[in-house]
Design a protein around this motif. Structure first.
Motif, short mmCIF file in Angstrom:
data_model
loop_
_atom_site.label_atom_id
_atom_site.label_comp_id
_atom_site.label_asym_id
_atom_site.label_seq_id
_atom_site.Cartn_x
_atom_site.Cartn_y
_atom_site.Cartn_z
N ALA A 1 0.83 -1.21 0.00
CA ALA A 1 0.00 0.00 0.00
C ALA A 1 0.87 1.26 0.00
O ALA A 1 0.56 2.25 -0.67
CB ALA A 1 -0.93 -0.01 1.21
N ALA A 2 1.97 1.24 0.74
CA ALA A 2 2.87 2.39 0.78
C ALA A 2 3.53 2.61 -0.58
O ALA A 2 3.63 3.75 -1.06
CB ALA A 2 3.92 2.19 1.86
N PHE A 3 3.98 1.54 -1.22
CA PHE A 3 4.60 1.63 -2.54
C PHE A 3 3.62 2.23 -3.55
O PHE A 3 3.99 3.08 -4.37
CB PHE A 3 5.04 0.24 -2.97
CG PHE A 3 5.74 0.15 -4.30
CD1 PHE A 3 6.99 0.72 -4.48
CD2 PHE A 3 5.16 -0.53 -5.36
CE1 PHE A 3 7.65 0.61 -5.71
CE2 PHE A 3 5.81 -0.63 -6.58
CZ PHE A 3 7.06 -0.07 -6.76
N THR A 4 2.37 1.83 -3.46
CA THR A 4 1.35 2.36 -4.35
C THR A 4 1.07 3.82 -4.06
O THR A 4 0.94 4.64 -4.98
CB THR A 4 0.06 1.54 -4.21
OG1 THR A 4 0.33 0.18 -4.57
CG2 THR A 4 -1.04 2.09 -5.11
N ALA A 5 1.00 4.19 -2.78
CA ALA A 5 0.72 5.58 -2.40
C ALA A 5 1.80 6.53 -2.91
O ALA A 5 1.50 7.63 -3.38
CB ALA A 5 0.59 5.68 -0.89
N VAL A 6 3.05 6.12 -2.82
CA VAL A 6 4.15 6.97 -3.31
C VAL A 6 4.00 7.20 -4.81
O VAL A 6 4.16 8.32 -5.31
CB VAL A 6 5.50 6.31 -2.99
CG1 VAL A 6 6.64 7.06 -3.69
CG2 VAL A 6 5.74 6.31 -1.49
N GLN A 7 3.65 6.16 -5.55
CA GLN A 7 3.50 6.30 -7.00
C GLN A 7 2.30 7.17 -7.36
O GLN A 7 2.31 7.88 -8.39
CB GLN A 7 3.35 4.93 -7.64
CG GLN A 7 4.61 4.09 -7.57
CD GLN A 7 4.49 2.82 -8.38
OE1 GLN A 7 4.68 2.82 -9.59
NE2 GLN A 7 4.13 1.73 -7.71
N GLU A 8 1.28 7.18 -6.53
CA GLU A 8 0.12 8.03 -6.80
C GLU A 8 0.50 9.51 -6.74
O GLU A 8 0.00 10.32 -7.51
CB GLU A 8 -1.00 7.72 -5.81
CG GLU A 8 -1.67 6.37 -6.06
CD GLU A 8 -2.66 5.98 -4.97
OE1 GLU A 8 -2.65 6.65 -3.89
OE2 GLU A 8 -3.41 5.02 -5.17
N THR A 9 1.40 9.85 -5.83
CA THR A 9 1.89 11.23 -5.77
C THR A 9 2.69 11.56 -7.02
O THR A 9 2.51 12.61 -7.64
CB THR A 9 2.75 11.45 -4.52
OG1 THR A 9 1.96 11.25 -3.35
CG2 THR A 9 3.33 12.86 -4.50
N LEU A 10 3.60 10.68 -7.41
CA LEU A 10 4.42 10.92 -8.59
C LEU A 10 3.56 11.13 -9.83
O LEU A 10 3.87 11.96 -10.70
CB LEU A 10 5.37 9.75 -8.82
CG LEU A 10 6.41 9.47 -7.73
CD1 LEU A 10 7.20 8.21 -8.06
CD2 LEU A 10 7.35 10.65 -7.54
#
Length: 243
Positions: free
Chosen positions: A143-152
């Motif tokens: 979930a954290a890996f996905t959240a970081v990519q959503e910001t990018l």
């Protein structure tokens, strides 16, 4: 305990790294990201990490993993004993538009909340180069890996000001790098102010219950082989220290 380090050959890559990063900022070369950022699917299930802060710090890249010429940057509080900086200052005129893009290149634990452990290491090199690495452990690293990519994904182009109120523009795009860890994504961020551009090439990977970030910054792009080697070593260190 960490097993034998996997980066014995990395110092041999110092010369191409410095050739890439020590160029003339006024040579007219276009470093802008040339491909769109792609979203990488996280593993379907990740176990909670057993790392604590100390263990995660020990697993990060250190000077022996880096090209020749890079030295640790001391932490003002932990290493130099200085008081923590004030969270805000009336003289600080920095801003980012949109505000969410201020998180780009921030430590992973600041980009995705809920970390159970975190660690950061920063290194400076010649000709204004730097290598920064950080990692954060999570109950749900996917979930954290996905959240970081959503910001990018929403920060392809943005702008802001620095602490003195000087205008800064940013361009972010995809970067071609081999997969490391369980899954990884890579991107380039160009930061331009008053005609001067710094290039930050970054790999973010998920390794078990940890998300790790490795960024190389300079006046020109880092050699892709060096960045790939650093990211691979960062992932392998986390894997071996958590086995």
């Amino acid at each position: 305990m960490r097993t034998a380090r996997a980066a014995a050959a990395l110092p041999l890559l110092a010369l191409p790294f410095l050739a890439a990063c020590g160029g003339d900022a006024d040579d007219g070369a276009d470093t802008s990201p040339s491909s769109p950022l792609t979203t990488v699917a996280a593993p379907s299930a990740t176990a909670a990490s057993s790392f604590d802060d100390a263990g995660l710090q020990a697993a990060l890249l250190d000077s022996t993993d880096l090209p020749v010429g890079f030295a640790p940057v001391p932490d003002p509080v932990d290493d130099l004993g200085l008081p923590p900086a004030a969270e805000s200052s009336a003289a600080d005129r920095s801003s980012t538009d949109p505000e969410v893009c201020a998180d780009v290149l921030a430590p992973i634990a600041d980009q995705a909340h809920g970390a159970t452990a975190r660690a950061t290491a920063r290194f400076s090199g010649p000709d204004f180069t730097s290598i920064d690495t950080d990692a954060a452990a999570y109950p749900d690293a996917a979930a954290a890996f996905t959240a970081v990519q959503e910001t990018l994904a929403v920060c392809g182009e943005y702008s802001g000001t620095d602490a003195d109120g000087v205008d800064v523009t940013y361009r972010l795009g995809g970067l071609d790098q081999a997969t490391v860890g369980d899954a990884s994504t890579a991107f380039r961020l160009d930061t331009t102010s008053e005609g001067f551009t710094m290039v930050s090439d970054t790999v973010i990977a998920i390794v078990g219950g940890v998300v790790v970030q490795v960024t190389a910054t300079g006046q020109d792009p880092v050699d892709p082989a060096v960045l790939g080697g650093l990211a691979r070593t960062a992932a392998e260190n986390l894997r071996s220290d958590n086995s």
